[in-house]
Design an enzyme around this catalytic site. Structure first.
Site, short mmCIF file in Angstrom:
data_model
loop_
_atom_site.label_atom_id
_atom_site.label_comp_id
_atom_site.label_asym_id
_atom_site.label_seq_id
_atom_site.Cartn_x
_atom_site.Cartn_y
_atom_site.Cartn_z
N LYS A 114 0.85 -1.06 0.07
CA LYS A 114 0.02 0.18 0.10
C LYS A 114 0.75 1.31 -0.11
CE LYS A 114 -4.37 -1.73 1.23
NZ LYS A 114 -5.51 -1.44 2.00
N LYS A 196 -3.46 -10.35 -6.51
CA LYS A 196 -4.84 -10.85 -5.86
C LYS A 196 -5.90 -9.83 -6.40
CE LYS A 196 -5.98 -8.16 -1.64
NZ LYS A 196 -6.65 -8.21 -0.47
N LYS A 199 -10.53 -4.78 -4.57
CA LYS A 199 -11.49 -3.90 -4.94
C LYS A 199 -10.82 -2.50 -5.06
CE LYS A 199 -13.12 -4.20 -0.31
NZ LYS A 199 -12.31 -3.81 0.77
P1 ATP Z 1 -8.40 -3.18 -0.51
O1 ATP Z 1 -8.25 -3.49 -1.87
O2 ATP Z 1 -9.28 -1.83 -0.43
O3 ATP Z 1 -7.28 -3.40 0.21
P2 ATP Z 1 -9.57 -5.85 -0.27
O4 ATP Z 1 -10.31 -6.08 -1.41
O5 ATP Z 1 -8.37 -6.23 -0.09
O6 ATP Z 1 -9.55 -4.17 -0.13
P3 ATP Z 1 -10.46 -6.01 2.37
O7 ATP Z 1 -11.87 -5.36 3.00
O8 ATP Z 1 -9.13 -5.81 2.81
O9 ATP Z 1 -10.51 -5.95 0.93
O10 ATP Z 1 -10.79 -7.60 2.60
C1 ATP Z 1 -11.95 -8.16 3.08
C2 ATP Z 1 -11.75 -9.76 3.17
O11 ATP Z 1 -12.04 -10.39 2.09
C3 ATP Z 1 -10.63 -10.22 4.01
O12 ATP Z 1 -10.89 -11.24 4.64
C4 ATP Z 1 -9.70 -10.39 2.90
O13 ATP Z 1 -8.76 -11.49 3.20
C5 ATP Z 1 -10.56 -11.03 1.82
N1 ATP Z 1 -10.28 -10.68 0.72
C6 ATP Z 1 -9.87 -9.71 -0.14
N2 ATP Z 1 -9.46 -9.93 -1.31
C7 ATP Z 1 -9.59 -11.21 -1.38
C8 ATP Z 1 -9.20 -12.30 -2.53
N3 ATP Z 1 -8.78 -11.76 -3.81
N4 ATP Z 1 -9.34 -13.51 -2.50
C9 ATP Z 1 -9.76 -14.00 -1.17
N5 ATP Z 1 -10.31 -13.44 -0.14
C10 ATP Z 1 -9.88 -11.75 -0.42
#
Ligand code: ATP
Ligand code: LTN
Length: 334
Positions: A114, A196, A199
């Site tokens: 980040k 990964k 969002k």
């Molecule tokens: P950002 O992109 O804003 O960092 P993010 O999409 O990684 O956000 P979070 O809110 O940080 O989402 O994560 C919420 C939950 O979803 C966490 O438990 C995280 O491990 C899970 N998660 C996020 N992205 C993935 C993915 N690509 N595959 C599986 N689990 C995920």
């Protein structure tokens, strides 16, 4: 109190939730909700480690709640609340900051990623993010924390901080364990399948948002990056297969079928048919969630009531831990 174990988890309202968030985290929460005492929050304190537009943040916090409900979380059984409304999180976060080393935080992959992505705003909150996350979990004496694979490093540091604190003051915190879903723990980007699915990716084709129209979802899956080999096979450590591996993982997480079975179902077939079937499976899974979401999101009063009720219960539990912490450290009791 019965002997059900305690679960704590949450998602940041930092954007529209993706298929990765659903398959990696929320779907699992729904599956286990009757076997545990579950507490899920909207992690808005974490969200401001990256600049947010206030109106969007406010709207998204309720949208995330509506999605939890649309996915099948039962608010009668589960405690649901907004993190920033419970002051114990920031309060314990500060205390734990004083029991965490700079060196440990410097090793966190998410911090490194980040800060590379937001070079103009490498703030102290981004750095201490895992400490606040540890506070979230430890306040509720959680046994398990269901998250995607990317968050396991944060669970590890939470355990280290808790053990360090307990070693000084006795048994204050339960030592929690991470809990990965059986499939879907790491859904990858549809455009760069070695990264990964996130969002906050700037390319919307890379992720499937829970808010996408059904035809957009299908289109994104059909144009997912794969390879030119034309063989549907799961080869974990082969980067050229990352796209197909990802589609197989998605199909497996959505249908509940093991990857091997899917591979043999499609033996000899081309990517076109396979992609269409993955698209259809994802669309059919999302359709009822979307229509439920569209209904729930209209009722803001209902959503706010759930937050208020959840907050009251959450505050009572976290208050017990907070009092214990104050006493152990040597703060004067009120
Ligand atoms: P950002 O992109 O804003 O960092 P993010 O999409 O990684 O956000 P979070 O809110 O940080 O989402 O994560 C919420 C939950 O979803 C966490 O438990 C995280 O491990 C899970 N998660 C996020 N992205 C993935 C993915 N690509 N595959 C599986 N689990 C995920
Ligand atoms: N960092 C998590 C969100 C989060 C969380 C938590 C998850 C904040 N506090 C406590 C589980 C338990 C993420 O998913 N990025």
């Amino acid at each position: 109190m019965d002997d059900k174990k305690i679960i704590f988890s949450g998602v940041q309202p930092s954007g529209n939730l993706t298929l990765g968030n659903y398959l990696g985290a929320i779907k699992n929460w729904v599956d286990i909700q009757h076997d545990y005492h579950c507490i899920y929050a909207m992690m808005d304190l974490h969200t401001i480690t990256v600049r947010q537009n206030p109106a969007d943040l406010r709207r998204r916090t309720l949208e995330v709640l509506a999605l939890y409900l649309a996915c099948g979380i039962d608010p009668k059984e589960t405690i649901l609340f907004v993190q920033s409304q419970n002051p114990h999180h920031a309060e314990l976060g500060w205390v734990l900051d004083c029991y965490t080393y700079m060196g440990e935080l410097q090793r966190m992959t998410q911090f490194k990623d980040k800060s590379a992505r937001h070079a103009e705003n490498i703030n102290a909150g981004l750095f201490t993010y895992p400490v606040l996350m540890a506070a979230d979990i430890l306040l509720y004496q959680a046994d398990y924390v269901p998250v995607g694979k990317d968050q396991m490093q944060h669970i590890e540091i939470c355990r280290d901080i808790a053990q360090r604190f307990n070693a000084i003051y006795g048994d204050v915190f339960k030592i929690p364990e991470g809990m990965l879903s059986k499939s879907g723990a790491k859904i990858m980007s549809l455009q760069e399948p070695t990264k990964k699915m996130s969002k906050s990716d700037e390319n919307p084709k890379a992720y499937i948002s829970m808010m996408d129209d059904m035809n957009v979802i299908a289109k994104k899956i059909k144009s997912a990056v794969t390879d030119s080999e034309g063989v549907i096979e799961y080869r974990e450590n082969d980067e050229t297969k990352a796209g197909i591996n990802n589609l197989l993982s998605i199909m497996s997480a959505v249908t509940g079928k093991p990857i091997n079975t899917i591979v043999s179902d499609y033996s000899g077939q081309g990517y076109g048919t396979f992609k269409s079937d993955v698209a259809e499976a994802v669309v059919e899974m999302m359709r009822p969630i979307r229509s439920e979401y569209d209904r729930i999101i209209k009722d803001k009063e209902y959503l706010k009531n759930i937050c208020a009720e959840g907050l009251e219960k959450a505050y009572a539990i976290s208050g017990r831990t907070m009092r214990k912490v104050h006493k152990k450290i040597g703060f004067i009791q009120k």
